[in-house]
Design a protein around this motif. Structure first.
Motif, short mmCIF file in Angstrom:
data_model
loop_
_atom_site.label_atom_id
_atom_site.label_comp_id
_atom_site.label_asym_id
_atom_site.label_seq_id
_atom_site.Cartn_x
_atom_site.Cartn_y
_atom_site.Cartn_z
N GLN A 35 -4.46 2.96 -11.32
CA GLN A 35 -5.54 3.57 -12.11
C GLN A 35 -6.61 4.17 -11.21
N LYS A 36 -6.93 3.49 -10.12
CA LYS A 36 -7.92 4.02 -9.18
C LYS A 36 -7.47 5.35 -8.60
N ARG A 37 -6.17 5.43 -8.29
CA ARG A 37 -5.65 6.63 -7.64
C ARG A 37 -5.36 7.76 -8.62
N ALA A 38 -4.88 7.42 -9.83
CA ALA A 38 -4.42 8.46 -10.76
C ALA A 38 -5.16 8.48 -12.08
N GLY A 39 -6.18 7.61 -12.23
CA GLY A 39 -6.90 7.55 -13.50
C GLY A 39 -7.64 8.83 -13.84
N GLU B 130 0.83 -1.21 0.00
CA GLU B 130 0.00 0.00 0.00
C GLU B 130 0.86 1.26 0.00
N ALA B 131 1.97 1.23 0.75
CA ALA B 131 2.87 2.38 0.78
C ALA B 131 3.53 2.59 -0.58
N PHE B 132 3.90 1.51 -1.23
CA PHE B 132 4.50 1.57 -2.56
C PHE B 132 3.52 2.21 -3.55
N LEU B 133 2.28 1.75 -3.53
CA LEU B 133 1.26 2.30 -4.43
C LEU B 133 1.02 3.78 -4.15
N LEU B 134 1.02 4.15 -2.88
CA LEU B 134 0.81 5.55 -2.52
C LEU B 134 1.94 6.42 -3.06
N GLN B 135 3.18 5.96 -2.88
CA GLN B 135 4.31 6.78 -3.32
C GLN B 135 4.38 6.91 -4.84
N ILE B 136 4.10 5.81 -5.55
CA ILE B 136 4.09 5.89 -7.02
C ILE B 136 2.99 6.85 -7.48
N SER B 137 1.83 6.77 -6.86
CA SER B 137 0.71 7.66 -7.22
C SER B 137 1.08 9.12 -6.99
N LYS B 138 1.77 9.39 -5.90
CA LYS B 138 2.21 10.76 -5.61
C LYS B 138 3.19 11.26 -6.67
N ASP B 139 4.07 10.37 -7.13
CA ASP B 139 5.01 10.74 -8.20
C ASP B 139 4.27 11.07 -9.49
N ILE B 140 3.26 10.26 -9.81
CA ILE B 140 2.45 10.52 -11.01
C ILE B 140 1.77 11.88 -10.88
N GLY B 141 1.20 12.15 -9.70
CA GLY B 141 0.55 13.43 -9.48
C GLY B 141 1.51 14.60 -9.63
N SER B 142 2.74 14.43 -9.14
CA SER B 142 3.74 15.49 -9.28
C SER B 142 4.02 15.80 -10.74
N MET B 143 4.17 14.75 -11.55
CA MET B 143 4.46 14.96 -12.97
C MET B 143 3.26 15.53 -13.71
N ALA B 144 2.05 15.25 -13.22
CA ALA B 144 0.86 15.87 -13.82
C ALA B 144 0.92 17.38 -13.62
N CYS B 145 1.43 17.82 -12.47
CA CYS B 145 1.59 19.25 -12.22
C CYS B 145 2.65 19.85 -13.13
N VAL B 146 3.73 19.11 -13.37
CA VAL B 146 4.77 19.57 -14.30
C VAL B 146 4.16 19.84 -15.67
N LEU B 147 3.22 18.96 -16.07
CA LEU B 147 2.56 19.10 -17.39
C LEU B 147 1.31 19.96 -17.32
#
Length: 391
Positions: A353-357, A312-329
Protein backbone atom coordinates in the motif's frame (compact mmCIF):
# COMPACT_ATOMS: atom_id res chain seq x y z
CA UNK A 1 -54.82 -26.72 -54.13
CA UNK A 2 -52.53 -23.72 -53.47
CA UNK A 3 -54.91 -22.51 -50.75
CA UNK A 4 -54.94 -26.00 -49.19
CA UNK A 5 -51.13 -26.18 -49.23
CA UNK A 6 -50.96 -22.76 -47.60
CA UNK A 7 -53.26 -23.93 -44.84
CA UNK A 8 -51.05 -26.97 -44.26
CA UNK A 9 -47.94 -24.75 -44.09
CA UNK A 10 -49.64 -22.38 -41.65
CA UNK A 11 -50.75 -25.30 -39.49
CA UNK A 12 -47.22 -26.73 -39.51
CA UNK A 13 -45.77 -23.35 -38.58
CA UNK A 14 -48.30 -22.97 -35.79
CA UNK A 15 -47.53 -26.47 -34.49
CA UNK A 16 -43.79 -25.75 -34.62
CA UNK A 17 -44.19 -22.47 -32.75
CA UNK A 18 -46.47 -24.13 -30.21
CA UNK A 19 -43.95 -26.93 -29.67
CA UNK A 20 -41.12 -24.38 -29.32
CA UNK A 21 -43.24 -22.43 -26.82
CA UNK A 22 -43.79 -25.61 -24.80
CA UNK A 23 -40.03 -26.38 -24.80
CA UNK A 24 -39.21 -22.78 -23.83
CA UNK A 25 -41.78 -22.92 -21.03
CA UNK A 26 -40.31 -26.23 -19.82
CA UNK A 27 -36.82 -24.70 -19.78
CA UNK A 28 -38.07 -21.66 -17.89
CA UNK A 29 -39.96 -23.88 -15.46
CA UNK A 30 -36.84 -26.02 -14.92
CA UNK A 31 -34.69 -22.94 -14.29
CA UNK A 32 -37.38 -21.53 -11.97
CA UNK A 33 -37.43 -24.79 -10.01
CA UNK A 34 -33.64 -24.78 -9.76
CA UNK A 35 -33.65 -21.20 -8.52
CA UNK A 36 -36.13 -22.14 -5.84
CA UNK A 37 -34.64 -25.45 -4.77
CA UNK A 38 -31.40 -26.12 -2.98
CA UNK A 39 -28.58 -27.53 -5.07
CA UNK A 40 -26.03 -29.93 -3.62
CA UNK A 41 -22.55 -29.86 -5.16
CA UNK A 42 -19.49 -32.04 -4.77
CA UNK A 43 -16.35 -29.98 -5.38
CA UNK A 44 -13.01 -31.64 -6.24
CA UNK A 45 -9.71 -29.74 -6.21
CA UNK A 46 -6.69 -32.04 -6.73
CA UNK A 47 -3.19 -30.91 -5.76
CA UNK A 48 0.15 -32.62 -6.22
CA UNK A 49 0.05 -34.38 -2.80
CA UNK A 50 -3.54 -33.81 -1.71
CA UNK A 51 -7.13 -33.75 -2.91
CA UNK A 52 -9.40 -31.12 -1.38
CA UNK A 53 -13.10 -31.86 -1.53
CA UNK A 54 -16.13 -29.96 -0.32
CA UNK A 55 -19.86 -30.61 -0.29
CA UNK A 56 -22.09 -27.56 -0.59
CA UNK A 57 -25.79 -26.92 -0.36
CA UNK A 58 -26.10 -23.82 -2.53
CA UNK A 59 -23.23 -21.66 -1.20
CA UNK A 60 -23.28 -23.17 2.28
CA UNK A 61 -20.40 -25.54 3.00
CA UNK A 62 -21.71 -28.74 4.59
CA UNK A 63 -18.23 -30.21 5.07
CA UNK A 64 -14.78 -30.17 3.54
CA UNK A 65 -11.72 -32.37 3.80
CA UNK A 66 -8.14 -32.27 2.60
CA UNK A 67 -7.14 -35.81 1.74
CA UNK A 68 -3.35 -36.11 2.04
CA UNK A 69 -1.40 -38.43 -0.25
CA UNK A 70 2.02 -39.58 1.01
CA UNK A 71 4.84 -39.06 -1.48
CA UNK A 72 5.57 -42.79 -1.52
CA UNK A 73 1.92 -43.49 -2.47
CA UNK A 74 1.95 -40.97 -5.34
CA UNK A 75 5.32 -42.33 -6.52
CA UNK A 76 3.68 -45.66 -7.37
CA UNK A 77 1.99 -44.12 -10.40
CA UNK A 78 3.81 -43.48 -13.68
CA UNK A 79 1.65 -40.46 -14.56
CA UNK A 80 -0.86 -38.14 -12.93
CA UNK A 81 -3.75 -39.62 -14.92
CA UNK A 82 -2.83 -43.05 -13.54
CA UNK A 83 -3.77 -41.73 -10.07
CA UNK A 84 -7.42 -41.33 -11.07
CA UNK A 85 -8.85 -44.52 -9.56
CA UNK A 86 -6.77 -44.15 -6.39
CA UNK A 87 -8.08 -40.63 -5.78
CA UNK A 88 -11.64 -41.50 -6.77
CA UNK A 89 -11.75 -44.38 -4.31
CA UNK A 90 -10.64 -42.27 -1.36
CA UNK A 91 -13.20 -39.58 -2.25
CA UNK A 92 -16.02 -42.14 -2.35
CA UNK A 93 -14.76 -43.73 0.89
CA UNK A 94 -14.76 -40.36 2.66
CA UNK A 95 -18.32 -39.61 1.55
CA UNK A 96 -19.39 -42.99 2.95
CA UNK A 97 -17.60 -42.25 6.24
CA UNK A 98 -19.56 -38.99 6.43
CA UNK A 99 -22.78 -40.97 5.79
CA UNK A 100 -23.39 -38.73 2.79
CA UNK A 101 -25.65 -40.17 0.09
CA UNK A 102 -23.84 -39.46 -3.19
CA UNK A 103 -27.17 -39.83 -5.04
CA UNK A 104 -28.40 -36.64 -3.38
CA UNK A 105 -25.92 -34.58 -5.42
CA UNK A 106 -27.18 -32.35 -8.23
CA UNK A 107 -23.81 -31.52 -9.78
CA UNK A 108 -20.08 -32.32 -9.51
CA UNK A 109 -17.51 -29.58 -10.17
CA UNK A 110 -13.77 -30.14 -10.59
CA UNK A 111 -10.75 -27.86 -10.80
CA UNK A 112 -9.79 -27.25 -14.42
CA UNK A 113 -6.36 -28.27 -15.67
CA UNK A 114 -3.82 -27.47 -18.39
CA UNK A 115 -6.20 -27.41 -21.33
CA UNK A 116 -5.98 -25.35 -24.51
CA UNK A 117 -6.31 -21.59 -23.92
CA UNK A 118 -9.98 -20.75 -23.26
CA UNK A 119 -12.05 -17.76 -22.16
CA UNK A 120 -13.34 -17.47 -18.61
CA UNK A 121 -16.43 -19.39 -17.61
CA UNK A 122 -17.96 -22.65 -16.43
CA UNK A 123 -17.41 -25.51 -18.88
CA UNK A 124 -19.31 -28.78 -19.18
CA UNK A 125 -16.88 -31.70 -19.06
CA UNK A 126 -17.48 -32.80 -22.65
CA UNK A 127 -15.77 -35.72 -24.36
CA UNK A 128 -13.37 -33.31 -26.10
CA UNK A 129 -12.46 -31.58 -22.84
CA UNK A 130 -12.05 -34.94 -21.09
CA UNK A 131 -9.78 -36.18 -23.87
CA UNK A 132 -7.50 -33.13 -23.59
CA UNK A 133 -7.28 -33.53 -19.81
CA UNK A 134 -6.14 -37.13 -20.34
CA UNK A 135 -3.60 -36.02 -22.95
CA UNK A 136 -2.36 -33.06 -20.91
CA UNK A 137 -2.25 -30.80 -23.97
CA UNK A 138 -0.29 -28.10 -22.12
CA UNK A 139 1.43 -30.41 -19.67
CA UNK A 140 0.83 -32.78 -16.79
CA UNK A 141 -0.56 -31.26 -13.61
CA UNK A 142 -2.63 -32.64 -10.74
CA UNK A 143 -5.41 -30.16 -11.58
CA UNK A 144 -5.99 -32.14 -14.81
CA UNK A 145 -7.62 -34.79 -12.59
CA UNK A 146 -10.31 -32.36 -11.41
CA UNK A 147 -12.45 -32.59 -14.54
CA UNK A 148 -11.70 -36.28 -15.02
CA UNK A 149 -12.87 -37.19 -11.51
CA UNK A 150 -15.87 -34.85 -11.71
CA UNK A 151 -17.06 -36.43 -14.96
CA UNK A 152 -16.63 -40.02 -13.77
CA UNK A 153 -18.42 -39.50 -10.44
CA UNK A 154 -21.18 -37.39 -12.02
CA UNK A 155 -21.81 -39.94 -14.78
CA UNK A 156 -22.18 -42.70 -12.17
CA UNK A 157 -25.19 -40.91 -10.64
CA UNK A 158 -26.55 -39.20 -13.77
CA UNK A 159 -25.82 -35.54 -12.98
CA UNK A 160 -23.84 -32.89 -14.90
CA UNK A 161 -20.13 -32.19 -14.38
CA UNK A 162 -18.27 -28.92 -14.87
CA UNK A 163 -14.93 -27.18 -14.48
CA UNK A 164 -14.57 -23.47 -13.71
CA UNK A 165 -11.92 -20.92 -14.76
CA UNK A 166 -8.88 -23.18 -15.17
CA UNK A 167 -5.37 -21.73 -15.06
CA UNK A 168 -5.29 -21.51 -18.88
CA UNK A 169 -8.03 -18.85 -19.10
CA UNK A 170 -6.79 -16.57 -21.89
CA UNK A 171 -8.35 -13.16 -22.46
CA UNK A 172 -5.14 -11.30 -23.34
CA UNK A 173 -5.39 -8.32 -25.65
CA UNK A 174 -3.28 -8.79 -28.81
CA UNK A 175 -0.53 -6.34 -27.76
CA UNK A 176 0.04 -8.30 -24.53
CA UNK A 177 1.12 -11.41 -26.45
CA UNK A 178 4.34 -9.89 -27.84
CA UNK A 179 7.53 -10.95 -26.08
CA UNK A 180 10.17 -9.68 -28.48
CA UNK A 181 10.82 -13.16 -29.91
CA UNK A 182 8.10 -14.33 -32.36
CA UNK A 183 8.67 -17.98 -31.46
CA UNK A 184 8.12 -17.20 -27.76
CA UNK A 185 4.78 -15.40 -27.39
CA UNK A 186 3.65 -14.39 -23.91
CA UNK A 187 0.97 -16.78 -22.69
CA UNK A 188 -1.76 -16.61 -20.08
CA UNK A 189 -1.30 -19.05 -17.19
CA UNK A 190 -2.41 -17.62 -13.87
CA UNK A 191 -4.66 -18.04 -10.83
CA UNK A 192 -7.77 -17.43 -12.93
CA UNK A 193 -10.21 -19.12 -10.54
CA UNK A 194 -9.26 -17.01 -7.53
CA UNK A 195 -8.62 -13.79 -9.46
CA UNK A 196 -12.05 -13.94 -11.11
CA UNK A 197 -13.77 -14.94 -7.86
CA UNK A 198 -12.38 -12.05 -5.81
CA UNK A 199 -12.96 -9.56 -8.63
CA UNK A 200 -16.62 -10.60 -8.81
CA UNK A 201 -16.86 -10.55 -5.01
CA UNK A 202 -15.57 -6.97 -4.93
CA UNK A 203 -18.00 -5.99 -7.70
CA UNK A 204 -20.93 -7.45 -5.77
CA UNK A 205 -19.90 -5.81 -2.49
CA UNK A 206 -19.42 -2.43 -4.19
CA UNK A 207 -22.77 -2.65 -5.98
CA UNK A 208 -21.27 -2.52 -9.47
CA UNK A 209 -21.11 -4.91 -12.40
CA UNK A 210 -17.76 -6.68 -12.78
CA UNK A 211 -17.55 -5.70 -16.46
CA UNK A 212 -17.77 -1.98 -15.59
CA UNK A 213 -14.74 -2.05 -13.26
CA UNK A 214 -11.04 -1.47 -13.89
CA UNK A 215 -9.16 -3.64 -11.40
CA UNK A 216 -5.67 -4.86 -10.61
CA UNK A 217 -5.78 -8.24 -8.86
CA UNK A 218 -2.67 -9.44 -7.04
CA UNK A 219 -2.57 -13.14 -6.13
CA UNK A 220 0.18 -13.91 -3.62
CA UNK A 221 0.63 -17.62 -2.99
CA UNK A 222 3.13 -20.35 -3.87
CA UNK A 223 3.00 -18.67 -7.26
CA UNK A 224 2.30 -15.00 -7.89
CA UNK A 225 0.14 -13.46 -10.61
CA UNK A 226 -0.82 -9.82 -11.15
CA UNK A 227 -3.61 -9.15 -13.66
CA UNK A 228 -5.37 -6.19 -15.24
CA UNK A 229 -9.15 -6.65 -15.33
CA UNK A 230 -11.24 -4.42 -17.60
CA UNK A 231 -14.55 -5.04 -19.35
CA UNK A 232 -14.92 -8.28 -17.42
CA UNK A 233 -11.70 -9.70 -18.91
CA UNK A 234 -8.11 -10.17 -17.78
CA UNK A 235 -6.49 -8.32 -20.69
CA UNK A 236 -2.92 -8.67 -19.40
CA UNK A 237 -1.34 -10.80 -16.69
CA UNK A 238 2.09 -11.93 -15.59
CA UNK A 239 2.48 -15.66 -16.26
CA UNK A 240 2.41 -17.27 -12.82
CA UNK A 241 4.24 -20.41 -13.86
CA UNK A 242 7.45 -20.17 -15.78
CA UNK A 243 9.19 -16.94 -16.61
CA UNK A 244 7.21 -13.75 -16.11
CA UNK A 245 6.89 -11.06 -13.45
CA UNK A 246 7.96 -11.17 -9.81
CA UNK A 247 9.55 -14.17 -8.14
CA UNK A 248 7.42 -16.06 -5.65
CA UNK A 249 7.94 -18.57 -2.83
CA UNK A 250 8.55 -21.39 -5.34
CA UNK A 251 9.11 -19.75 -8.75
CA UNK A 252 11.86 -17.62 -10.24
CA UNK A 253 9.66 -15.29 -12.28
CA UNK A 254 11.45 -13.27 -14.95
CA UNK A 255 15.21 -13.88 -14.95
CA UNK A 256 18.05 -12.40 -17.07
CA UNK A 257 17.58 -14.26 -20.36
CA UNK A 258 21.19 -14.05 -21.55
CA UNK A 259 22.49 -15.55 -18.32
CA UNK A 260 19.81 -18.23 -18.47
CA UNK A 261 20.91 -19.22 -21.99
CA UNK A 262 24.49 -19.58 -20.79
CA UNK A 263 23.36 -21.69 -17.83
CA UNK A 264 21.37 -23.94 -20.16
CA UNK A 265 24.41 -24.60 -22.37
CA UNK A 266 26.99 -24.78 -19.58
CA UNK A 267 26.79 -28.57 -19.49
CA UNK A 268 26.26 -28.48 -15.72
CA UNK A 269 22.51 -29.09 -15.74
CA UNK A 270 19.91 -31.19 -17.52
CA UNK A 271 16.80 -29.58 -18.99
CA UNK A 272 14.77 -30.93 -16.07
CA UNK A 273 17.21 -29.47 -13.53
CA UNK A 274 17.11 -26.03 -15.18
CA UNK A 275 13.32 -26.04 -15.22
CA UNK A 276 13.23 -27.07 -11.56
CA UNK A 277 15.37 -24.03 -10.76
CA UNK A 278 12.69 -21.86 -12.35
CA UNK A 279 9.60 -23.69 -11.09
CA UNK A 280 9.68 -25.41 -7.71
CA UNK A 281 13.13 -24.52 -6.43
CA UNK A 282 13.10 -20.85 -7.46
CA UNK A 283 12.22 -17.72 -5.49
CA UNK A 284 12.17 -18.02 -1.68
CA UNK A 285 13.25 -21.67 -1.94
CA UNK A 286 16.40 -20.75 -3.85
CA UNK A 287 17.51 -18.00 -1.46
CA UNK A 288 16.30 -19.24 1.92
CA UNK A 289 15.34 -22.90 1.53
CA UNK A 290 11.69 -22.30 2.45
CA UNK A 291 8.51 -21.63 0.48
CA UNK A 292 6.56 -20.43 3.53
CA UNK A 293 6.22 -16.68 4.10
CA UNK A 294 5.63 -17.36 7.79
CA UNK A 295 9.12 -18.85 8.02
CA UNK A 296 10.54 -15.84 6.21
CA UNK A 297 8.86 -13.49 8.68
CA UNK A 298 10.25 -15.51 11.58
CA UNK A 299 13.75 -15.25 10.10
CA UNK A 300 13.27 -11.50 9.67
CA UNK A 301 12.19 -11.15 13.31
CA UNK A 302 15.37 -13.00 14.30
CA UNK A 303 17.46 -10.48 12.36
CA UNK A 304 18.42 -12.71 9.43
CA UNK A 305 19.96 -10.30 6.87
CA UNK A 306 19.26 -12.58 3.89
CA UNK A 307 15.57 -12.85 4.82
CA UNK A 308 15.27 -9.08 5.32
CA UNK A 309 16.83 -8.42 1.89
CA UNK A 310 14.69 -11.07 0.19
CA UNK A 311 11.46 -9.69 1.63
CA UNK A 312 12.31 -6.18 0.42
CA UNK A 313 13.14 -7.50 -3.06
CA UNK A 314 9.86 -9.42 -3.15
CA UNK A 315 7.89 -6.30 -2.21
CA UNK A 316 9.74 -4.26 -4.82
CA UNK A 317 9.02 -6.73 -7.61
CA UNK A 318 5.33 -7.09 -6.73
CA UNK A 319 5.01 -3.29 -6.62
CA UNK A 320 6.61 -3.03 -10.05
CA UNK A 321 4.11 -5.56 -11.42
CA UNK A 322 1.23 -3.53 -9.97
CA UNK A 323 2.66 -0.40 -11.58
CA UNK A 324 2.93 -2.17 -14.94
CA UNK A 325 -0.73 -3.17 -14.84
CA UNK A 326 -1.70 0.39 -13.87
CA UNK A 327 -0.13 1.46 -17.17
CA UNK A 328 -2.12 -1.23 -19.01
CA UNK A 329 -5.26 0.36 -17.52
CA UNK A 330 -4.01 3.83 -18.53
CA UNK A 331 -3.81 4.93 -14.91
CA UNK A 332 -7.57 4.60 -14.41
CA UNK A 333 -7.83 1.95 -11.70
CA UNK A 334 -10.91 1.55 -9.49
CA UNK A 335 -9.35 -0.84 -6.98
CA UNK A 336 -6.30 -2.97 -6.27
CA UNK A 337 -7.33 -6.35 -4.81
CA UNK A 338 -4.77 -8.42 -2.89
CA UNK A 339 -5.52 -12.09 -2.34
CA UNK A 340 -3.84 -15.47 -1.74
CA UNK A 341 -2.17 -16.96 1.33
CA UNK A 342 0.47 -14.23 1.68
CA UNK A 343 -2.31 -11.62 1.86
CA UNK A 344 -2.69 -12.69 5.51
CA UNK A 345 0.71 -11.03 6.11
CA UNK A 346 -0.17 -7.53 7.31
CA UNK A 347 3.37 -6.23 6.83
CA UNK A 348 3.43 -7.29 3.18
CA UNK A 349 0.05 -5.68 2.48
CA UNK A 350 0.90 -2.44 4.31
CA UNK A 351 4.21 -2.11 2.43
CA UNK A 352 2.49 -2.72 -0.91
CA UNK A 353 0.00 0.00 0.00
CA UNK A 354 2.85 2.39 0.77
CA UNK A 355 4.42 1.74 -2.61
CA UNK A 356 1.31 1.46 -4.81
CA UNK A 357 -1.49 3.09 -2.81
CA UNK A 358 -1.21 6.23 -4.95
CA UNK A 359 -2.58 4.22 -7.88
CA UNK A 360 -5.87 3.16 -6.27
CA UNK A 361 -7.37 2.05 -2.93
CA UNK A 362 -6.65 -1.49 -1.70
CA UNK A 363 -9.09 -4.26 -0.82
CA UNK A 364 -7.70 -7.42 0.80
CA UNK A 365 -9.30 -10.86 0.52
CA UNK A 366 -6.73 -13.17 2.16
CA UNK A 367 -6.54 -16.83 1.26
CA UNK A 368 -8.00 -18.50 -1.79
CA UNK A 369 -11.46 -19.96 -1.27
CA UNK A 370 -11.27 -22.12 -4.36
CA UNK A 371 -13.86 -24.66 -3.23
CA UNK A 372 -16.50 -21.93 -2.89
CA UNK A 373 -15.45 -20.34 -6.19
CA UNK A 374 -15.89 -23.68 -7.96
CA UNK A 375 -19.27 -24.22 -6.27
CA UNK A 376 -20.43 -20.75 -7.31
CA UNK A 377 -19.41 -21.39 -10.92
CA UNK A 378 -21.47 -24.57 -11.02
CA UNK A 379 -24.43 -22.89 -9.31
CA UNK A 380 -24.56 -20.07 -11.84
CA UNK A 381 -25.10 -22.60 -14.61
CA UNK A 382 -27.46 -24.85 -12.64
CA UNK A 383 -29.63 -21.83 -11.79
CA UNK A 384 -29.70 -20.60 -15.37
CA UNK A 385 -27.79 -17.40 -14.52
CA UNK A 386 -25.06 -18.35 -17.03
CA UNK A 387 -24.88 -20.72 -19.95
CA UNK A 388 -22.29 -23.48 -19.75
CA UNK A 389 -19.39 -22.81 -22.11
CA UNK A 390 -18.48 -25.27 -24.85
CA UNK A 391 -14.86 -26.41 -25.05
Amino acid sequence: MIFFDTLIDLAADFASEAAEAVITKKNKDRIHRRKNMSIKSLIINPGSTSTKIGVFEDETLLFEETLRHPTEEIAKYASIVDQKDFRKNIIISLLKEKSFDIRSLNVVVGRGGLLKPIVSGTYAVSDALLDDLHKGVQGEHASNLGGILAREIADSIGVPSYIVDPVVVDELMPAARYSGVPELPRISIFHALNQKAVAKRYAKESGRAYDTLRLIVVHLGGGVSVGAHVGGKVVDVFNALDGDGAFSPERAGAVPSGALVKMCFSGKYTEKEIYKKLVGNGGFNAYLGTNDMRNVEKMVDEGDEKAIALREAFLLQISKDIGSMACVLEGRVDQIIVTGGIAYDKYVVSELQKRAGFIAPFTVYPGEDELLALAQGGLRVMRGEEKAMEY
